[in-house]
Design a protein around this motif. Structure first.
Motif, PDB file in Angstrom:
ATOM      1  N   ARG A   1     164.524  23.887  80.249  1.00  0.00           N
ATOM      2  CA  ARG A   1     164.434  22.705  79.407  1.00  0.00           C
ATOM      3  C   ARG A   1     164.189  23.124  77.958  1.00  0.00           C
ATOM      4  O   ARG A   1     163.690  24.225  77.699  1.00  0.00           O
ATOM      5  N   PRO A   2     164.526  22.252  77.017  1.00  0.00           N
ATOM      6  CA  PRO A   2     164.297  22.598  75.610  1.00  0.00           C
ATOM      7  C   PRO A   2     162.807  22.683  75.303  1.00  0.00           C
ATOM      8  O   PRO A   2     161.981  22.090  76.005  1.00  0.00           O
TER       9      PRO A   2
ATOM     10  N   HIS B   1     161.197  28.248  67.805  1.00  0.00           N
ATOM     11  CA  HIS B   1     161.982  27.528  68.818  1.00  0.00           C
ATOM     12  C   HIS B   1     163.448  27.967  68.761  1.00  0.00           C
ATOM     13  O   HIS B   1     164.011  28.168  67.676  1.00  0.00           O
TER      14      HIS B   1
ATOM     15  N   TYR C   1     171.721  19.736  75.861  1.00  0.00           N
ATOM     16  CA  TYR C   1     170.624  19.355  74.977  1.00  0.00           C
ATOM     17  C   TYR C   1     171.038  18.330  73.924  1.00  0.00           C
ATOM     18  O   TYR C   1     170.220  17.931  73.082  1.00  0.00           O
TER      19      TYR C   1
ATOM     20  N   ARG D   1     165.566  26.766  71.779  1.00  0.00           N
ATOM     21  CA  ARG D   1     166.215  25.709  72.573  1.00  0.00           C
ATOM     22  C   ARG D   1     165.800  24.361  71.987  1.00  0.00           C
ATOM     23  O   ARG D   1     164.775  23.775  72.366  1.00  0.00           O
TER      24      ARG D   1
ATOM     25  N   ALA E   1     166.765  20.498  71.194  1.00  0.00           N
ATOM     26  CA  ALA E   1     167.616  19.388  71.630  1.00  0.00           C
ATOM     27  C   ALA E   1     167.708  18.326  70.542  1.00  0.00           C
ATOM     28  O   ALA E   1     166.832  18.213  69.679  1.00  0.00           O
TER      29      ALA E   1
END
Length: 337
Positions: free
Chosen positions: A239-240, A178, A215, A180, A182
């Protein structure tokens, strides 16, 4: 049986028996043990009003908690309160829970202290700069903070190393691919929220990843706040792919938002929740979580510290910090986008 009857049976004065039952230090341990055993054998319990007048103590601890009709609250915190209550029962003391004020956060503490309804206070959800702690320190009401603050001077507290926990969570998600990631958290004025942000920023920097402001989302410390914050994250472009939630109340709302949006938890969106969620909150998931201690143990520890404060122990010796451990479930997994 009355105190007079018990004293006559023991061949002691009422004053000696009363002092023995109420823990006065000038009574010898041998005498105290004899009086307590005799009282137990006949089922004698001191009158609480008379005991309050005799000792000047309420034999009760208070805690202020937000009671909101439309929100079921934080199950983890309620389990902590249950642990506090059980520990106080062993000390023959009561727990008084009072709802906080939506207009004046200090007023409930002032009422409790002015009327001497409690011997001490537990202060939950501590803020970075917390006027409640300063007030209790100023009026010399014993207290234990459930969390820390920036207030100078030693005071008794129980807390979790949220900064270290969130770092672990970021490292776990980075290892799964991962990028991204948040952070969904409670109000920024709370101490543990500041710690969570600090840990998130540090871990992202260590991984060479940027921190995207969109985020980093905060909301009220309840399910509704978590639902709205997660809805915002789902609207981001891009989006995350993973979210860390720093409290279980928001965590429950965040997962509900994912379910309503038909986002597959653990594959389309990974989620790690600080303190986790109770197993029956949302069937089918065992959430990857940052766990520090069993809630009942936390409650018992808070009361252990409170009793030590009441017995005159130096506050600097009454500080407990738990380091969270990451418990792997099925709510996070490899990044697929």
């Amino acid at each position: 049986m009355t105190l007079k009857d018990l004293a006559h049976q023991l061949g002691m004065s009422r004053t000696t028996v009363s002092r023995a039952l109420n823990g006065y230090p000038e009574v010898s341990e041998r005498t105290r043990a004899r009086v307590i055993a005799a009282a137990a054998s006949v089922g004698y319990r001191p009158n609480p009003v008379a005991r309050h007048l005799a000792t000047g103590r309420a034999h009760a601890i208070g805690i202020i908690y937000p009671l909101i009709a439309h929100d079921p609250g934080d199950p983890y915190f309620l389990e902590v309160v249950s642990g506090m209550n059980m520990a106080l029962e062993h000390a023959d003391m009561d727990l008084i829970i009072v709802s906080d004020s939506s207009t004046d956060e200090l007023r409930p503490y002032e009422r409790m202290s002015e009327k001497r309804r409690v011997d001490g206070m537990v202060v939950a959800r501590t803020k970075l700069n917390d006027p409640r702690l300063q007030y209790l320190a100023n009026v010399r009401i014993p207290f234990v903070a459930y969390g820390r603050s920036l207030m100078p001077g030693p005071y008794a507290w129980v807390d979790f190393d949220t900064e270290a926990g969130v770092r672990q969570a970021v490292e776990r998600l980075v290892s799964l691919g991962h990028r991204r990631i948040a952070l969904l958290n409670g109000p920024s004025e709370l101490h543990f929220v500041a710690q969570a942000r600090k840990g998130h920023v540090a871990a992202m920097a260590a991984a060479g990843l940027p921190v995207d402001a969109q985020y980093m989302v905060e909301g009220p410390l309840n399910r509704g706040g978590g639902y709205e914050a997660m809805t915002h994250l789902l609207s981001c472009n891009p989006r995350p792919t993973a979210v860390i939630v720093d409290n279980p109340a928001c965590g429950a709302g965040a997962v509900r938002a994912l379910v309503d949006a038909r986002v597959r938890v653990g594959s389309e969106m990974s989620i790690i929740i600080n303190d986790g969620l109770l197993p029956d909150t949302l069937m089918g998931y065992k959430f990857t979580a940052l766990q520090s201690a069993v809630p009942h143990e936390v409650g018992a520890t808070i009361i252990e510290l409170m009793l030590a404060v009441l017995n005159g122990e130096p506050p600097r010796r009454l500080q407990v910090l738990w380091r969270p451990r990451l418990e792997i479930g099925n709510s996070d997994g490899p990044c697929i986008s």
